[in-house]
Design a protein around this motif. Sequence first.
Motif: not given
Length: 323
Positions: A231, A293, A296, A256-260, A235-236
Amino acid sequence: MTRILVAGETLIDFIPEGRGPLREIETFHRRAGGAPANVAVGLARLDEQPLFWTRVGDDPFGDHLVTTLAEAGVDDEFVERDPDADTTLAFVSLDPDADRSFSFHRDGTADTRMEPGRISAETLAAVEWVHAGGVTLADEPSRTATFDLMRRASETPETVVSFDPNARPELFEDVAFDAVCRRALALADVVKATAEDLIAAGLVDEDATDDDAAELARRVCAEGPHTGLITRGADGALVRAEPDAPWSTEETVVVDHGGYAVGPVDTTGAGDAFTAGAVAALADGSSLDDALAFANAVAALSTTEKGAMAALPSRSAVESFRD
């Protein structure tokens, strides 16, 4: 149906009225907390029905925690009361970005006194997932109890064992955090960690940052787990799954997931919210992309209110947020 067993500490977080160093805060708000407790409640809010093995004092703070867990829908079968020890307290301070630090009051408290063997073989055989945190590894007999549970679960066919180091080296007076953390990693299938956790565990150099998430996940998996979740706050997160992971393929997979983007009020427990989301999604059979996703989104929503447990979102709130 109960599919998930969570084990570890439950405590009282005292959340500050405002931001700034602890010495300047005059007003605090009592909130239920403890990383594994947050995960258990997070799972309940996401429509899971987790078992939760913990130990609190037979005192007013323990009364509050037991009531809070019950109201959240957490099964109380393994919520123990200790007549001879107090409940752990943690005073939280927040910096200008809502990031937190802790001052613990945890000398011989109830969560340090969990005992091996309290979870039966029948119970372990009935669950599909066991999750443990790192704080109970700081003291005996809880350290032995936590390792015993993880070892027995790891020997149970088809059971996934997950672990969150939740590094608090200042709590480890009688044993080195890095040694016990590596022992726990070797027993786990899935690990959720931060750069700070892995620095404290001695797995990466002290200059490692969130930007090194892919390498951090690789180092986690090199210790034995087939899945490493890293984590990165706002930044996700990133996940690496080795070929032997049940949600992977014949090759190593990295997602990879950039978050919300949200306006954070209090980041206390955001990592625990992420863990609850990831465990719930993976236990449901979601793909790595969807699980990351979803986790996050759970974490992002959890930062929009004060208090780690109070801010944990429902499944419907997460689904609405993602739409």
